[in-house]
Design a protein around this motif. Sequence first.
Motif, short mmCIF file in Angstrom:
data_model
loop_
_atom_site.label_atom_id
_atom_site.label_comp_id
_atom_site.label_asym_id
_atom_site.label_seq_id
_atom_site.Cartn_x
_atom_site.Cartn_y
_atom_site.Cartn_z
N LEU A 43 10.69 1.59 -14.77
CA LEU A 43 9.76 2.01 -14.11
C LEU A 43 10.18 2.35 -12.65
O LEU A 43 10.69 1.54 -11.82
CB LEU A 43 8.52 0.96 -14.07
CG LEU A 43 7.35 1.33 -13.37
CD1 LEU A 43 6.53 2.27 -13.97
CD2 LEU A 43 6.35 0.07 -13.01
N PRO A 44 10.12 3.76 -12.24
CA PRO A 44 10.34 4.06 -10.91
C PRO A 44 9.25 3.83 -10.00
O PRO A 44 8.03 4.15 -10.12
CB PRO A 44 10.64 5.58 -11.07
CG PRO A 44 9.74 5.96 -12.37
CD PRO A 44 9.82 4.73 -13.15
N LEU A 45 9.84 3.21 -8.85
CA LEU A 45 8.78 3.04 -7.75
C LEU A 45 9.19 3.61 -6.44
O LEU A 45 10.58 3.75 -6.22
CB LEU A 45 8.75 1.54 -7.61
CG LEU A 45 8.41 0.44 -8.54
CD1 LEU A 45 8.66 -0.95 -8.17
CD2 LEU A 45 6.85 0.84 -9.14
N THR A 46 8.23 4.34 -5.72
CA THR A 46 9.00 5.10 -4.42
C THR A 46 8.40 4.13 -3.06
O THR A 46 7.29 3.79 -3.16
CB THR A 46 8.31 6.33 -4.34
OG1 THR A 46 6.54 6.44 -4.61
CG2 THR A 46 8.78 7.28 -5.76
N ILE A 47 9.28 3.81 -2.37
CA ILE A 47 8.94 3.11 -1.33
C ILE A 47 9.60 3.94 0.04
O ILE A 47 10.87 4.07 0.14
CB ILE A 47 9.51 1.68 -1.51
CG1 ILE A 47 9.11 1.08 -2.51
CG2 ILE A 47 9.17 0.88 -0.15
CD1 ILE A 47 9.56 -0.26 -3.08
N GLU A 48 8.75 4.50 0.83
CA GLU A 48 9.30 5.14 2.14
C GLU A 48 10.24 6.30 1.70
O GLU A 48 11.40 6.14 2.57
CB GLU A 48 9.67 3.97 2.95
CG GLU A 48 8.55 3.16 3.62
CD GLU A 48 9.14 2.01 4.77
OE1 GLU A 48 10.32 2.19 4.72
OE2 GLU A 48 8.22 1.31 5.18
N GLY A 49 10.17 6.79 0.78
CA GLY A 49 10.79 7.94 0.57
C GLY A 49 11.77 7.62 -0.46
O GLY A 49 12.62 8.76 -0.93
N GLY A 50 12.21 6.49 -0.58
CA GLY A 50 13.27 5.96 -1.34
C GLY A 50 12.84 5.43 -2.88
O GLY A 50 11.44 5.63 -2.89
N THR A 51 13.77 5.25 -3.64
CA THR A 51 13.36 4.98 -4.98
C THR A 51 13.95 3.57 -5.50
O THR A 51 15.17 3.36 -5.11
CB THR A 51 13.61 6.13 -5.98
OG1 THR A 51 15.13 6.22 -6.25
CG2 THR A 51 12.85 7.23 -5.80
N ILE A 52 13.16 2.81 -6.13
CA ILE A 52 13.64 1.81 -6.94
C ILE A 52 13.17 1.72 -8.30
O ILE A 52 12.02 1.96 -8.63
CB ILE A 52 13.18 0.22 -6.08
CG1 ILE A 52 13.71 0.37 -4.89
CG2 ILE A 52 13.63 -0.88 -7.15
CD1 ILE A 52 13.08 -0.95 -4.13
N THR A 53 14.04 1.76 -9.13
CA THR A 53 13.77 1.73 -10.89
C THR A 53 13.95 0.18 -11.18
O THR A 53 14.87 -0.31 -11.24
CB THR A 53 14.69 2.83 -11.44
OG1 THR A 53 14.73 3.82 -10.85
CG2 THR A 53 14.35 2.42 -13.08
N VAL A 54 12.78 -0.37 -11.59
CA VAL A 54 12.79 -1.73 -11.99
C VAL A 54 12.88 -1.84 -13.53
O VAL A 54 12.37 -0.90 -14.25
CB VAL A 54 11.54 -2.46 -11.65
CG1 VAL A 54 11.68 -2.64 -10.03
CG2 VAL A 54 10.27 -2.02 -11.94
N GLY A 55 13.65 -2.76 -14.05
CA GLY A 55 13.44 -2.84 -15.40
C GLY A 55 12.41 -3.89 -15.79
O GLY A 55 12.17 -4.88 -15.16
N MET A 56 11.87 -3.65 -16.96
CA MET A 56 10.76 -4.66 -17.52
C MET A 56 11.08 -4.77 -19.03
O MET A 56 11.61 -4.10 -19.83
CB MET A 56 9.17 -3.99 -17.20
CG MET A 56 9.04 -3.41 -15.86
SD MET A 56 7.67 -2.62 -15.69
CE MET A 56 6.29 -4.15 -15.79
N SER A 57 10.48 -6.24 -19.55
CA SER A 57 10.73 -6.71 -20.87
C SER A 57 9.54 -7.09 -21.26
O SER A 57 8.61 -7.71 -20.42
CB SER A 57 12.13 -7.50 -20.84
OG SER A 57 13.22 -7.13 -20.58
N ASP A 98 0.87 -1.18 -0.03
CA ASP A 98 -0.01 0.19 -0.22
C ASP A 98 0.80 1.08 -0.03
O ASP A 98 0.46 2.48 -0.40
CB ASP A 98 -1.05 0.13 1.13
CG ASP A 98 -2.14 -1.19 1.11
OD1 ASP A 98 -2.50 -1.34 0.09
OD2 ASP A 98 -2.65 -1.45 2.18
N GLY A 99 2.12 1.06 0.31
CA GLY A 99 3.02 2.31 0.58
C GLY A 99 3.85 2.54 -0.64
O GLY A 99 4.74 3.24 -0.49
N ILE A 100 3.69 1.68 -1.69
CA ILE A 100 4.49 1.90 -3.23
C ILE A 100 3.78 2.58 -3.89
O ILE A 100 2.48 2.89 -4.36
CB ILE A 100 4.58 0.45 -3.71
CG1 ILE A 100 5.44 -0.33 -2.73
CG2 ILE A 100 5.44 0.62 -4.92
CD1 ILE A 100 5.73 -1.80 -3.07
N GLY A 101 4.49 3.69 -4.50
CA GLY A 101 4.00 4.58 -5.54
C GLY A 101 4.81 4.58 -7.06
O GLY A 101 5.93 3.96 -7.07
#
Length: 362
Positions: free
Chosen positions: A142-156, A124-127
């Motif tokens: 695709l950038p994801l925001t989690i608790e103020g941090g960011t994770i950029t995931v790669g998709m294919s 629920d906290g993932i943007g």
Amino acid sequence: APVGELKDSALLWRARALAQSGRKDEALKDFAAAISLTRRDDVRAAALAQYVELGGDPVALRPKQDPGETARTFFGLLRKGNIDEADAMVGPPLRDLIDILDKIFDAEGLGEKSFLGQMVQGCDGIGIGKPVIDDMKREASLPLTIEGGTITVGMSIKDGRWLFTSIKSIGPPERHVRVAPPPGGMMGDLSRLSEALAEYAEEHDGQFPRQLSELGGDVRFAWIDPATGKKVDFLYRPGLTEDNSEDTIIAATPSARNGLRMVLRIDGNITQMTESEFIEMARSQKWTLPGTITEDDVSKEVQNNIAELIKQLGDGDHGRRIAARKALEAMGPTAWPFLEKERDNPDPEISISVRELLEGKK
């Protein structure tokens, strides 16, 4: 060779044969099938290149569900506890990493809590940010925001849908951290420019900057010229907002490579188009760029005036040469098509001035 690989190659060769015989629509259909169905990267790359060369739009080959929607579906499945269905949306090499993590959990007595199972409570906290899509590689970031941090995931794209395949970066948002693009890359910093523009617009009520230097610091978003290895600024169209049409081009590589340009649209998508397609779209969207202004756009009276000014660039009087140059410079895009014709004027005084005017127009 395995039967599957032979079928892949046969489909590609049939598409080529259809293209050579002038059966364009059938060829495009076969190229599209080869791109979507093949298990071989070399066949897919060859089919995609020829599909685009034949006039096919790689955007049309995207899955119906875009990366952002795919992510929402994925996290929705996790919230409902449908771990197996969510797990099926993960492909290698990320799949291999999750398998390793699951083994670690199992070794520590947490087997009933798989890695994806551990993610359920935090869904629920993932943007979910805006994806950046590379249609020629059939990949997305695709950038994801989690608790103020960011994770950029790669998709294919696999079997007609987006799969999560890698983790590209993890950390707090650091807008000015730059990674140099590889020399000769077609996209250069275009994906990072897209992210920076989206961030700027979010902070300025949907308004994009008047110029790229407003994005902050000493960051220079650039493309690497494959011929010289030098950094060249992107073409940028100021004055746009997020309310503009999604297909509006906001930035593009400064020149074509192999007849193709990479362009960035308002919605954050990066696509590739032929030079003629780019010029046509730039003209329709009122860009003032080399090639978008033609002689037909200029009245005969102004054309005559420009011709006289160009002739005056070779005048024996220094003051008249300077006055002509300033006048042509002030005309801006209106003079471009006429200056282009005089690049190799036999009068070196004129040709040098013309080239300098054209080099400064961007």
